[in-house]
Design a protein around this motif. Structure first.
Motif, short mmCIF file in Angstrom:
data_model
loop_
_atom_site.label_atom_id
_atom_site.label_comp_id
_atom_site.label_asym_id
_atom_site.label_seq_id
_atom_site.Cartn_x
_atom_site.Cartn_y
_atom_site.Cartn_z
N LYS A 156 0.84 -1.21 0.00
CA LYS A 156 0.00 0.00 0.00
C LYS A 156 0.87 1.26 0.00
O LYS A 156 0.58 2.23 -0.70
N ASP A 157 1.93 1.24 0.81
CA ASP A 157 2.87 2.37 0.82
C ASP A 157 3.48 2.57 -0.56
O ASP A 157 3.53 3.68 -1.09
N ARG A 158 3.97 1.48 -1.13
CA ARG A 158 4.67 1.57 -2.42
C ARG A 158 3.73 1.99 -3.54
O ARG A 158 4.10 2.78 -4.41
N ALA A 159 2.51 1.46 -3.51
CA ALA A 159 1.55 1.81 -4.56
C ALA A 159 1.15 3.28 -4.46
O ALA A 159 1.04 3.98 -5.48
N SER A 160 0.95 3.77 -3.24
CA SER A 160 0.59 5.19 -3.08
C SER A 160 1.73 6.09 -3.54
O SER A 160 1.51 7.13 -4.16
N GLN A 161 2.97 5.68 -3.25
CA GLN A 161 4.13 6.47 -3.67
C GLN A 161 4.24 6.49 -5.19
O GLN A 161 4.48 7.55 -5.80
N ALA A 162 4.04 5.33 -5.81
CA ALA A 162 4.12 5.27 -7.28
C ALA A 162 3.02 6.10 -7.92
O ALA A 162 3.23 6.74 -8.96
N ALA A 163 1.83 6.09 -7.32
CA ALA A 163 0.72 6.88 -7.87
C ALA A 163 1.02 8.38 -7.80
O ALA A 163 0.79 9.12 -8.76
N LEU A 164 1.54 8.83 -6.66
CA LEU A 164 1.90 10.24 -6.53
C LEU A 164 3.02 10.61 -7.49
O LEU A 164 3.06 11.71 -8.05
N ASP A 165 3.94 9.66 -7.68
CA ASP A 165 5.04 9.95 -8.62
C ASP A 165 4.54 10.01 -10.06
O ASP A 165 5.11 10.73 -10.89
N MET A 166 3.49 9.26 -10.37
CA MET A 166 2.89 9.35 -11.71
C MET A 166 2.40 10.78 -11.96
O MET A 166 2.58 11.33 -13.06
N ILE A 167 1.77 11.38 -10.94
CA ILE A 167 1.30 12.77 -11.10
C ILE A 167 2.50 13.71 -11.27
O ILE A 167 2.50 14.58 -12.14
N ARG A 168 3.51 13.54 -10.41
CA ARG A 168 4.69 14.41 -10.50
C ARG A 168 5.31 14.36 -11.90
O ARG A 168 5.59 15.40 -12.51
N ARG A 169 5.51 13.16 -12.39
CA ARG A 169 6.12 13.02 -13.71
C ARG A 169 5.22 13.59 -14.80
O ARG A 169 5.71 14.23 -15.74
N ASN A 170 3.94 13.37 -14.67
CA ASN A 170 3.00 13.91 -15.65
C ASN A 170 3.08 15.44 -15.70
O ASN A 170 3.13 16.05 -16.78
N LEU A 171 3.12 16.07 -14.53
CA LEU A 171 3.14 17.53 -14.48
C LEU A 171 4.46 18.12 -14.94
O LEU A 171 4.51 19.23 -15.48
N LEU A 172 5.54 17.38 -14.74
CA LEU A 172 6.86 17.87 -15.14
C LEU A 172 7.30 17.40 -16.53
O LEU A 172 8.37 17.75 -16.99
N GLY A 173 6.45 16.59 -17.16
CA GLY A 173 6.78 16.10 -18.50
C GLY A 173 7.89 15.09 -18.51
O GLY A 173 8.64 14.98 -19.50
N ILE A 174 8.01 14.32 -17.42
CA ILE A 174 9.07 13.29 -17.34
C ILE A 174 8.47 11.97 -17.77
O ILE A 174 7.52 11.48 -17.16
N PRO A 175 9.00 11.34 -18.82
CA PRO A 175 8.43 10.08 -19.29
C PRO A 175 8.59 8.97 -18.27
O PRO A 175 9.58 8.92 -17.54
N TYR A 176 7.61 8.09 -18.20
CA TYR A 176 7.65 6.95 -17.29
C TYR A 176 8.05 5.72 -18.10
O TYR A 176 7.27 4.81 -18.32
N ASP A 177 9.30 5.72 -18.53
CA ASP A 177 9.75 4.65 -19.43
C ASP A 177 10.48 3.53 -18.71
O ASP A 177 11.02 2.62 -19.32
#
Length: 418
Positions: free
Chosen positions: A396-417
Motif C-alpha cells: 500500500k505504501d509503495r503503490a501510493s508512492q508510485a501513484a503520486l510519482d505518476m502525477i509528479r512526472r505527468n506535471l513535469l513532462g518526465i516520461p515513465y519509461d
C-alpha cells in the motif's frame, strides 16, 4: 571532539519504547562537527551503568547520558553519577524554585520526593528544566565533559537546544569544523540501480561522503561535506548535488524532509490544476496522503474508493465487459478508472490505482504485489504496471508512492519509461 551516547531504561531494552533520544542527539552533535564514536542502551542497574560510565568516560571527550533521572525507585542514574565522580548531592535553590513554579502552574501539591529532584551533584552545573522536575547535569573533569539529561524527549530536546548545544559551541570555539548535510529523495528506482547509474562515487564525491538509505517509499541519498569554511562547504555540496541530478534527476522528487505528497500538492497548486482519485487496493491511502497537506482543497476535488467490481462499474463507469475480459486488476481497467473519475468530477487530472495487495487474491498470471496505476488528463489517458512484492501494508505504501510519482512526472513532462 568525539562523543559516546548512553541511553538508560529497561523499557528501551525490552522494546516498549523506541530509542529516539540517541538519534536526535547524534544528529545534533554531528551538525556541530562532533564525532559520535559509539552508543549503548543499558538497564536500570547501578553496576552496569557505573561500568559503562567508566568505559565511555575513559575513551571519549564527551559523554551524554539520557534516562534514569526521575523520582522513582528505578531511576538510579543520579546516584551512580555521584558514586562515579565521588561527589555528593546538594540542594540547588534555582532548580527548587523551578520545580515549585511548575507545580503551582499545574495546581498540584509539591511533595518531598519532588523537592528532592532539586538535589544536584556538587561538582555539576545544573541544566534547568522548564518542562519537568528533573534537572540535567553538566560536569567537566579531566578536560572531558559529562552530561546527563532526562529520558523524556520533550524535556531533553529543550535542554539540548537551549543549553547543551550553545555551551558545546562555546567549548569548540574556532576549532569547530563545518559539517553540512543534504538529503536528496528519490523514488521509482531500486538502490542497486541508483548505485550503478551514479558511477564512480570517488569521482563524484571527492572527499565528501554519501549514504544510501532505502525504505518502502524510495532511497534517500545523504550527502555529507566537512570543511573548515562554511562557504566552501556549501559550494562543494551544491556542486555534488548538480552532478547527481545530471545522472538521476528524473528520480529525485525532493530534498531533506519534503514528502512526495507536498511536492505534488505544490505542483498542482502552482499550475491551478485539479485532481480526482479513484482507488481500489489502496483503500483511499493516496487521497489520505494528499489531504495531509494544508490547502489540499485547492486542488483535490474528490477521492473515490471503488473496491468492488460493482463499484467500479457504478461509480466510475468502467465497462463490465472490460472487467470480464481482462480482470479488475489490469491496465485496461486502471485506464478506465482514471478516465471515469476525471469525467464524473470534471477535474483536469484523473488518477487510479488497482492491484493485488495480498497475501491472498493472486492467480498464476497475476501475483501478489501486481498494481496498475492510471492517469488521465486532457491529452493522454494511460496506465502503467508495477510489481511491488508480497507484503500487504508495504505494498500500500509503495503503490501510493508510485501513484503520486505518476502525477509528479505527468506535471513535469518526465516520461515513465522505466
Amino acid at each position: 571532539m568525539n562523543a559516546f551516547l548512553i541511553t538508560i531504561g529497561d523499557e528501551i531494552l525490552i522494546g516498549q519504547v523506541i530509542n529516539t533520544n540517541a538519534a536526535f542527539i547524534g544528529e545534533k552533535l554531528s551538525e556541530l562537527g562532533v564525532d559520535v564514536i559509539g552508543s549503548s542502551v543499558l538497564p536500570d542497574n547501578e553496576n552496569v551503568i557505573k561500568n559503562e560510565f567508566e568505559r565511555a568516560f575513559n575513551n571519549s571527550d564527551l559523554v551524554i547520558v539520557t534516562g534514569g533521572l526521575g523520582p522513582t525507585h528505578d531511576d538510579v542514574t543520579r546516584k551512580v553519577i555521584v558514586d562515579f565522580f565521588e561527589t555528593e548531592l546538594v540542594m540547588n535553590q534555582d532548580v527548587l524554585n523551578d520545580i515549585k513554579k511548575l507545580f503551582e502552574s499545574r495546581g498540584r501539591q509539591l511533595t518531598k520526593i519532588n523537592e528532592e529532584q532539586a538535589l544536584v551533584p556538587k561538582i555539576a552545573v545544573p541544566i534547568r528544566n522548564s518542562r519537568g522536575t528533573a534537572p540535567g547535569i553538566w560536569i567537566e573533569k579531566e578536560n572531558k565533559i559529562f552530561i546527563a539529561m532526562p529520558g523524556v524527549p520533550y524535556e531533553m530536546h529543550l535542554m539540548m537546544e537551549s543549553f547543551v548545544i550553545p555551551k558545546l559551541k562555546e567549548k569548540l570555539g574556532d576549532s569547530k569544523k563545518i559539517v553540512l548535510r543534504k538529503n536528496l529523495l528519490t523514488t521509482g528506482i531500486p538502490e542497486s540501480h541508483l548505485y550503478e547509474r551514479l558511477g564512480d562515487l570517488k569521482e563524484l564525491l571527492g572527499e565528501a561522503k554519501m549514504a544510501f538509505l532505502p525504505n518502502q517509499f524510495g532511497v534517500r541519498l545523504r550527502i555529507t561535506v566537512e570543511d573548515n569554511n562554511e562557504e566552501s562547504a556549501k559550494s562543494r555540496i551544491e556542486a555534488i548535488e548538480q552532478k547527481i541530478r545530471t545522472k538521476i534527476g528524473k528520480y529525485i522528487y525532493g530534498k531533506d524532509d519534503e514528502t512526495l505528497e507536498a511536492v505534488v500538492a505544490k505542483l498542482l497548486t502552482d499550475r491551478g490544476l485539479t485532481l480526482a482519485v479513484a482507488e481500489s487496493c489502496t483503500g483511499g491511502y493516496v487521497t489520505h496522503r494528499l489531504t495531509n497537506i494544508s490547502g489540499s482543497s485547492k486542488f483535490l476535488e474528490r477521492g473515490v474508493v471503488a473496491y468492488s467490481n460493482a463499484a467500479k462499474v457504478e461509480l466510475l463507469k468502467v465497462d463490465e465487459d472490460v472487467i470480464s475480459k481482462y480482470g479488475a486488476v489490469s491496465i485496461e481497467v486502471a485506464r478506465q478508472m482514471a478516465e471515469g473519475v476525471k469525467s464524473i468530477s470534471g477535474t483536469d487530472i484523473g488518477l487510479s490505482v488497482t492491484g493485488i495487495m495480498g497475501p491472498t487474491g493472486a492467480t498464476p498470471d497475476k501475483p501478489v504485489g501486481l498494481v496498475y496505476i492510471g492517469i488521465c488528463d486532457d491529452t493522454i489517458c494511460t496506465a502503467k504496471e508495477f510489481r511491488f512484492g508480497d507484503a500487504r501494508l508495504l505494498n500500500k505504501d509503495r503503490a501510493s508512492q508510485a501513484a503520486l510519482d505518476m502525477i509528479r512526472r505527468n506535471l513535469l513532462g518526465i516520461p515513465y519509461d522505466d
